[in-house]
Design a protein around this motif. Sequence first.
Motif, PDB file in Angstrom:
ATOM      1  N   ALA A   1       1.008   4.213  -2.841  1.00  0.00           N
ATOM      2  CA  ALA A   1       0.731   5.616  -2.519  1.00  0.00           C
ATOM      3  C   ALA A   1       1.906   6.504  -2.939  1.00  0.00           C
ATOM      4  O   ALA A   1       1.721   7.522  -3.613  1.00  0.00           O
ATOM      5  CB  ALA A   1       0.458   5.744  -1.014  1.00  0.00           C
ATOM      6  N   GLU A   2       3.115   6.103  -2.559  1.00  0.00           N
ATOM      7  CA  GLU A   2       4.328   6.871  -2.912  1.00  0.00           C
ATOM      8  C   GLU A   2       4.405   7.155  -4.397  1.00  0.00           C
ATOM      9  O   GLU A   2       4.773   8.239  -4.831  1.00  0.00           O
ATOM     10  CB  GLU A   2       5.579   6.039  -2.570  1.00  0.00           C
ATOM     11  CG  GLU A   2       6.163   6.290  -1.211  1.00  0.00           C
ATOM     12  CD  GLU A   2       7.159   5.185  -0.891  1.00  0.00           C
ATOM     13  OE1 GLU A   2       7.960   4.825  -1.797  1.00  0.00           O
ATOM     14  OE2 GLU A   2       7.125   4.658   0.244  1.00  0.00           O
TER      15      GLU A   2
ATOM     16  N   ARG B   1       0.828  -1.209   0.000  1.00  0.00           N
ATOM     17  CA  ARG B   1       0.000   0.000   0.000  1.00  0.00           C
ATOM     18  C   ARG B   1       0.869   1.269   0.000  1.00  0.00           C
ATOM     19  O   ARG B   1       0.591   2.209  -0.740  1.00  0.00           O
ATOM     20  CB  ARG B   1      -0.903   0.032   1.247  1.00  0.00           C
ATOM     21  CG  ARG B   1      -2.129  -0.856   1.129  1.00  0.00           C
ATOM     22  CD  ARG B   1      -2.950  -0.840   2.416  1.00  0.00           C
ATOM     23  NE  ARG B   1      -3.960  -1.875   2.360  1.00  0.00           N
ATOM     24  CZ  ARG B   1      -5.152  -1.718   1.764  1.00  0.00           C
ATOM     25  NH1 ARG B   1      -5.458  -0.566   1.195  1.00  0.00           N
ATOM     26  NH2 ARG B   1      -6.023  -2.707   1.733  1.00  0.00           N
ATOM     27  N   SER B   2       1.901   1.260   0.816  1.00  0.00           N
ATOM     28  CA  SER B   2       2.680   2.498   0.883  1.00  0.00           C
ATOM     29  C   SER B   2       3.457   2.716  -0.421  1.00  0.00           C
ATOM     30  O   SER B   2       3.594   3.845  -0.889  1.00  0.00           O
ATOM     31  CB  SER B   2       3.613   2.491   2.095  1.00  0.00           C
ATOM     32  OG  SER B   2       4.646   1.575   1.893  1.00  0.00           O
TER      33      SER B   2
END
Lengths: 189, 189, 247, 247
Positions: free
Chosen positions: A126-127, A122-123
């Motif tokens: 997003a990044e 997920r991160s």
Amino acid sequence: MPVRSLLLDPRRWWPFTAIVLLVGGLWTLGSRVATTDEAPRQANPHEGFPAPDFALENLSGETVALADYRGQVVIVNLWASWCGPCRAEMPALQNVYDDLAADGLVVLGVNSTAQDSEAAARSFVAENALTFPILLDRADDVSQTYRLRSLPSTFIVDRSGLIRAVLIGGPLSEAVLRSKIEDLLADAP
Amino acid sequence: MPVRSLLLDPRRWWPFTAIVLLVGGLWTLGSRVATTDEAPRQANPHEGFPAPDFALENLSGETVALADYRGQVVIVNLWASWCGPCRAEMPALQNVYDDLAADGLVVLGVNSTAQDSEAAARSFVAENALTFPILLDRADDVSQTYRLRSLPSTFIVDRSGLIRAVLIGGPLSEAVLRSKIEDLLADAP
Amino acid sequence: MLPTLQIGPLAMPTGPLLLLLGVWLGTWLAEREADRLGLNRDTVSALALLGLIVGLVGARLGYAARYSEAYAADPLSLISNNLATFSLPEGLAAGLLAATLYGRRQGLPLRRTLDALAPLAGVLSGAAALAQLASGDGFGAPAQLPWSLYLWDDYRHPSQLYALLAALGVFGLWWRWGRAGFAGFGFLLMIAGLAATTVFLEAFRGDSLLLTGGWRSAQVGGLIVLAAALVWMRRWAESAQPGQSRT
Amino acid sequence: MLPTLQIGPLAMPTGPLLLLLGVWLGTWLAEREADRLGLNRDTVSALALLGLIVGLVGARLGYAARYSEAYAADPLSLISNNLATFSLPEGLAAGLLAATLYGRRQGLPLRRTLDALAPLAGVLSGAAALAQLASGDGFGAPAQLPWSLYLWDDYRHPSQLYALLAALGVFGLWWRWGRAGFAGFGFLLMIAGLAATTVFLEAFRGDSLLLTGGWRSAQVGGLIVLAAALVWMRRWAESAQPGQSRT
């Protein structure tokens, strides 16, 4: 006839008989019928075969199936957040998607969640501001159906649902991706 | 090497070349791929294959399909009113039907209407007081699917929809019919 | 099927690895042949490697030329390890051209050089069959035979094994009879043998590229190569006849 | 496939017709052999026909016995032209028994009589293959080969043609080598040949009757017959050795 001379000599006849029967027995053994192979035909992750269907949850928890995109050209990209080449090719996938979604291109980023952490995935998404659907293969189903051997692996599926290119390894550049989908997008939907 | 001596003599080399290329060409011709054989699999009127399905009107105008009787043992009897052996075996079919319908037997009398008259068929059925469904194959569909070659032809279909006996010609006696369906009725429905 | 070899943390694609091995073994044999035929072994192996490298570059450039717009925007993609972005015809043409030019400049005699390179063709052909066996490409038509291979959800002709056996057979033929006789005979024997077995074995493939009418393109191509090899065999035999042996 | 022959208004089932032809040709050959072997040709052909007729009756009675209730209520059904109501094992047993008893009563020498009957076995085997080709029975496993037959909605091994070729081959073997040597050799050669080809060819059938574990019953049976033929061949050779030639 040569057999007749064999016949007169038991020291040669019995070995001859044994060999004939052994060969026949092995042949019989080898040509047994597998009794449990009436399994339904599977799709195969190989060029020219129908792409095996799958249904996975995306990051918002909705279920997305490959079959939903029949009629469009689909890039199925198997990735993991710890895999360098996967990370490196994501911008190319995003660019191609931005540019060609209007022409009927879909990118499905199938995260190999069984060998990744959902949080890391997920991160990373997003990044990198990835906007194409990211699917979570928590049970390792897609990896197994698509016989995943090395990450990333990318399968390009045409509008009729046939696999038209299998790209093992990466990072894939934009040019490679475009060269593989250009002709497929030109097909009538 | 024998080829080398051939090579030195053009009167032998050119015929040799021609033969090699001719054989290769014929092989290439013979191993062409039939490009239009991706037709869907058909059921075949042969023992061990699924019985080809059909849907026909009965004498009251209702449509009856073979598939409606899945789970029962079905005798599909192709007949015509002008065919002596067909007429002769009808009482046996009626008797067997009367006796075994309760055990899960169905008889479908498919009248080969394309080579019969509907009126003659109706009056024959009335005369003989046949109570099992009589279907009218007006378009000759079933005759063609079941590759009808001689009347009567009788196909015995088991509870799972497989053809288990093909009886060409007649008249069939009650004993023959019973011997062919006894084991099939004993299967669990 | 064993598409990738896992050696520790390294995943190597088995197919290209086998082809590389084939190049190595084939070049070594070509050098031995060069020695035997009185050619400079280093020149011959340089010619082989030059042909292969220029072939690879040509295949990549040929592919990029077909998708020039995409590659013009992203020229760095030309240097990629991706195996799916090569184009065979351009590669073949470039490799053959480069090898021919190099051979001429180095003054290598055509026919004897081809004879020296014959084993490379045979070994590469066998290595390609093994590579296809590893990757599951070049698969056979569905057939239930006691020696069928279960691949891609069907029992199939083990077409890759047929191809391997054919390559071994042709190589054996060449080994036994192709290394004597007039200059160029060994090479043409190898080519004719490989073409003939292709024509025969393509019939058992399940993935043939088809021309209109259902003709298998590899068979048609194979027949043309076979015809050319047989015609040239006679021609070279004729031109070698008065002086005997090697020109 | 040509399951029925339409001759004017008469529809004849091709399969039984071919078998009848096989009986006629086979018996004629058996009579010729009987002459050659110094046996009474009429006794030998009577034995063959008696065996076949008693075999047919036995096959029908054996079938009826399995469904005794139905046939007891309708005994006239025993006399029916229906080809689907025969039982092979009972027919074989009855035919062999009748032929044996008749042969003993007529004082026919066992081995020489069997030698005379050998061609009948070969011809019947070929006729059965042709009959299956006509009816589409005995079909092959799915296989894409240039010589595949399209039958029952699939490309298949032409197993009936394989069987026909095998019968012709075994018959030729017998013709060439089986008509000399000790008494009984010709018969055993024919039987061993037919059994061996059955073991080999059954692997290409698509309708094999299977035993548990997927073993094909015809192969297992063929192996047993083959073993018996080879053992008896040695025994009869041994017993014929001192006196040489025919006992």
